[in-house]
Design a protein around this motif. Structure first.
Motif, mmCIF file in Angstrom:
data_model
loop_
_atom_site.group_PDB
_atom_site.id
_atom_site.type_symbol
_atom_site.label_atom_id
_atom_site.label_comp_id
_atom_site.label_asym_id
_atom_site.label_seq_id
_atom_site.Cartn_x
_atom_site.Cartn_y
_atom_site.Cartn_z
ATOM 1 N N GLU A 34 65.289 49.884 31.255
ATOM 2 C CA GLU A 34 64.314 48.804 31.434
ATOM 3 C C GLU A 34 64.974 47.516 31.915
ATOM 4 O O GLU A 34 64.531 46.417 31.588
ATOM 5 C CB GLU A 34 63.579 48.549 30.114
ATOM 6 C CG GLU A 34 62.752 49.703 29.610
ATOM 7 C CD GLU A 34 61.461 49.904 30.394
ATOM 8 O OE1 GLU A 34 61.198 49.132 31.328
ATOM 9 O OE2 GLU A 34 60.724 50.850 30.066
ATOM 10 N N ASN B 237 62.811 44.770 33.232
ATOM 11 C CA ASN B 237 61.754 44.226 32.370
ATOM 12 C C ASN B 237 62.263 43.407 31.180
ATOM 13 O O ASN B 237 61.474 42.679 30.573
ATOM 14 C CB ASN B 237 60.902 45.376 31.826
ATOM 15 C CG ASN B 237 60.071 46.039 32.898
ATOM 16 O OD1 ASN B 237 59.425 45.369 33.692
ATOM 17 N ND2 ASN B 237 60.095 47.357 32.943
ATOM 18 N N LEU C 154 60.176 40.481 29.270
ATOM 19 C CA LEU C 154 59.709 40.851 27.936
ATOM 20 C C LEU C 154 60.106 39.803 26.907
ATOM 21 O O LEU C 154 59.261 39.309 26.130
ATOM 22 C CB LEU C 154 60.311 42.206 27.550
ATOM 23 C CG LEU C 154 60.150 42.625 26.089
ATOM 24 C CD1 LEU C 154 58.731 43.028 25.789
ATOM 25 C CD2 LEU C 154 61.126 43.768 25.759
ATOM 26 N N THR D 66 55.401 47.808 20.680
ATOM 27 C CA THR D 66 54.954 47.622 22.057
ATOM 28 C C THR D 66 56.002 48.229 22.970
ATOM 29 O O THR D 66 56.960 48.867 22.502
ATOM 30 C CB THR D 66 54.711 46.130 22.354
ATOM 31 O OG1 THR D 66 54.103 45.998 23.636
ATOM 32 C CG2 THR D 66 56.008 45.337 22.307
ATOM 33 N N ASP D 67 55.835 48.058 24.281
ATOM 34 C CA ASP D 67 56.758 48.636 25.256
ATOM 35 C C ASP D 67 57.461 47.544 26.040
ATOM 36 O O ASP D 67 56.982 46.410 26.127
ATOM 37 C CB ASP D 67 56.001 49.558 26.216
ATOM 38 C CG ASP D 67 55.426 50.782 25.520
ATOM 39 O OD1 ASP D 67 56.025 51.237 24.523
ATOM 40 O OD2 ASP D 67 54.375 51.279 25.967
ATOM 41 N N ASP E 113 57.811 47.054 29.169
ATOM 42 C CA ASP E 113 57.172 46.539 30.383
ATOM 43 C C ASP E 113 55.895 45.769 30.090
ATOM 44 O O ASP E 113 55.117 45.488 30.999
ATOM 45 C CB ASP E 113 56.877 47.675 31.367
ATOM 46 C CG ASP E 113 55.935 48.721 30.796
ATOM 47 O OD1 ASP E 113 55.622 48.654 29.600
ATOM 48 O OD2 ASP E 113 55.522 49.627 31.560
ATOM 49 N N CYS E 114 55.689 45.404 28.830
ATOM 50 C CA CYS E 114 54.469 44.696 28.431
ATOM 51 C C CYS E 114 54.661 43.182 28.446
ATOM 52 O O CYS E 114 55.780 42.676 28.279
ATOM 53 C CB CYS E 114 54.028 45.138 27.035
ATOM 54 S SG CYS E 114 53.427 46.836 26.966
ATOM 55 N N VAL F 139 44.857 47.180 25.269
ATOM 56 C CA VAL F 139 45.887 47.262 26.307
ATOM 57 C C VAL F 139 45.192 47.349 27.665
ATOM 58 O O VAL F 139 44.166 48.018 27.801
ATOM 59 C CB VAL F 139 46.787 48.504 26.113
ATOM 60 C CG1 VAL F 139 47.893 48.542 27.170
ATOM 61 C CG2 VAL F 139 47.382 48.540 24.713
ATOM 62 N N ALA G 203 51.455 50.896 23.065
ATOM 63 C CA ALA G 203 51.853 49.612 23.644
ATOM 64 C C ALA G 203 51.347 48.424 22.839
ATOM 65 O O ALA G 203 51.792 47.286 23.070
ATOM 66 C CB ALA G 203 51.342 49.509 25.075
ATOM 67 N N THR H 211 49.262 43.379 28.264
ATOM 68 C CA THR H 211 49.201 43.806 29.664
ATOM 69 C C THR H 211 50.472 44.556 30.013
ATOM 70 O O THR H 211 51.576 44.104 29.710
ATOM 71 C CB THR H 211 49.049 42.588 30.589
ATOM 72 O OG1 THR H 211 47.909 41.830 30.174
ATOM 73 C CG2 THR H 211 48.840 43.030 32.022
ATOM 74 N N THR H 212 50.306 45.716 30.637
ATOM 75 C CA THR H 212 51.451 46.543 30.999
ATOM 76 C C THR H 212 51.375 46.937 32.463
ATOM 77 O O THR H 212 50.357 46.723 33.129
ATOM 78 C CB THR H 212 51.506 47.802 30.099
ATOM 79 O OG1 THR H 212 52.714 48.511 30.347
ATOM 80 C CG2 THR H 212 50.325 48.714 30.347
ATOM 81 N N ASP H 213 52.446 47.504 32.977
ATOM 82 C CA ASP H 213 52.495 47.888 34.382
ATOM 83 C C ASP H 213 51.907 49.281 34.588
ATOM 84 O O ASP H 213 52.224 50.203 33.837
ATOM 85 C CB ASP H 213 53.943 47.909 34.882
ATOM 86 C CG ASP H 213 54.541 46.522 34.990
ATOM 87 O OD1 ASP H 213 53.781 45.580 35.305
ATOM 88 O OD2 ASP H 213 55.756 46.373 34.765
#
Length: 371
Positions: free
Chosen positions: A41, A44, A48, A127-128, A130-131, A157, A196, A248-250
């Motif tokens: 990542e 990101n 992040l 969460t992740d 890329d969020c 999400v 996420a 919000t994520t990709d």
């Protein structure tokens, strides 16, 4: 189709009845541990951490634990370089706890479990990498947690609003899933969530023995855990409907990645201890298979073509009001003009992903997972 119409109407009614959470005037004070499993990542990490640093929740009341899952890029060096004067960041390497060649099915579950074991928080938020988050994200989750004495919180999400066919298709599909998630959790109809944006008590995680008995499944660090906690605390599981809580994520950027992602999601369908969701998924899958069978039959008898087109129109009319109401909440109503035209694509992908989720394999984060 009648049964399907009743099901969608039920989800639509539940979504509309689910009240939007209003943040209390009294500030929450629960200590939060944000847990993020990260693999490759490097693109990101900076964004992040900046998004987490921008949270208006007091810095003394949350920590960020990022577990590097055997990354082969610069994720770990970037994590070590980060310096924040007030935000507590704990980078960990999963390889210090388990080798990548070890015979385990889910490295992500192991990474999350490792983070939880190192966490000081009463409330775990996952969460992740890329969020990105609204500055009031943690404040809203904390306020909801304290107001409802929640044990597990599923939260909204969405995808970044892009304009390619793939991104629009993913966004519309995901809006549907989010609406079903909120409705089903609110009505306690079945368990559904997305990793996420989750929160649960650390004590509840340990009380249900964490990922034990589901750690042999590559996916399911979210929904399978949710159902374990639901069985222990049937009145302690909630959906947080509040725009400030939206993560919000990709979207994925290629169709190959998209199919591998959805095959991964579908791969756990027959592993659900909550058989109610399996029945719903089976109903939806069989409906889509019927459309395919009808399309094939139309080559031999033209009356089938008219039937399929009529049922396709009925499907759009049944689903559109529900998805539109969800799109309004997420600020994605402009995408609804594409909704009718993407139905054939949605039917095709559902059939393929559902079949390969049961009998095929998928790749994720550079790993190949077989059923």
């Amino acid at each position: 189709m009648v049964v399907y119409a009743v099901l969608i109407a039920y989800y639509h009614s539940a979504w509309n009845r689910l009240p939007e959470f209003v943040l209390p005037e009294k500030n929450a004070s629960v200590f939060i541990s944000v847990i993020i499993a990260a693999r490759n990542e490097e693109n990101n990490i900076n964004g992040l951490l900046q998004s987490l640093y921008a949270q208006r929740y007091p810095k003394a009341l949350y920590e960020v634990i990022i577990i590097d899952d055997h990354s082969t890029d610069n994720t770990w060096p970037l994590l070590q370089e980060q310096r924040f004067s007030s935000m507590q960041v704990k980078p960990l390497q999963l390889q210090d706890f388990i080798e990548e060649r070890s015979a385990i099915a889910s490295y992500k579950k192991k990474a999350i479990e490792t983070g939880i074991n190192a966490a000081a928080g009463t409330l775990i938020v996952t969460t992740d990498a890329d969020c990105r988050f609204n500055p009031m994200w943690l404040q809203t989750i904390a306020g909801f947690y304290e107001a409802n004495n929640a044990k597990f919180i599923a939260a909204p999400v969405t995808f970044h609003n892009q304009h390619t066919l793939l991104s629009v298709f993913q966004s519309l599909d995901f809006l549907t899933l989010q609406g079903i998630t909120a409705a089903s959790v609110y009505k306690r109809f079945h368990s559904m969530c997305n990793g996420a944006n989750l929160a649960y008590e650390k004590s509840a995680f340990y009380e249900v023995n964490g990922f034990n008995n589901i750690d042999n499944i590559a996916s399911g660090d979210d929904m399978l855990l949710m159902h374990k906690i639901f069985k222990q605390y049937p009145n302690g599981v909630f959906y947080l409907k509040n725009r400030a809580a939206i993560v919000t994520t990709d979207p994925v950027t290629t169709w190959k990645q998209f199919f591998h992602q959805r095959i991964r999601w579908a791969s756990k369908a027959d592993k659900y201890d909550d058989k109610r969701i399996f029945i719903v998924l089976l109903l939806v899958y069989l409906l889509n298979v019927f459309f395919l069978a009808g399309a094939v039959a139309a080559f031999f008898k033209t009356t089938w073509l008219m039937l399929v087109l009529l049922l396709l129109l009925a499907k759009v009319l049944i689903e559109f009001p529900f998805v539109n109401s969800v799109a309004i909440f997420f600020g994605r109503q402009k995408l609804m003009k594409y909704f009718p035209f993407l139905q054939p694509l949605h039917i095709g992908y559902t059939i393929i992903a559902g079949w390969l989720g049961k009998f095929g394999h998928y790749e994720w984060k550079g790993r190949r997972i077989k059923k």
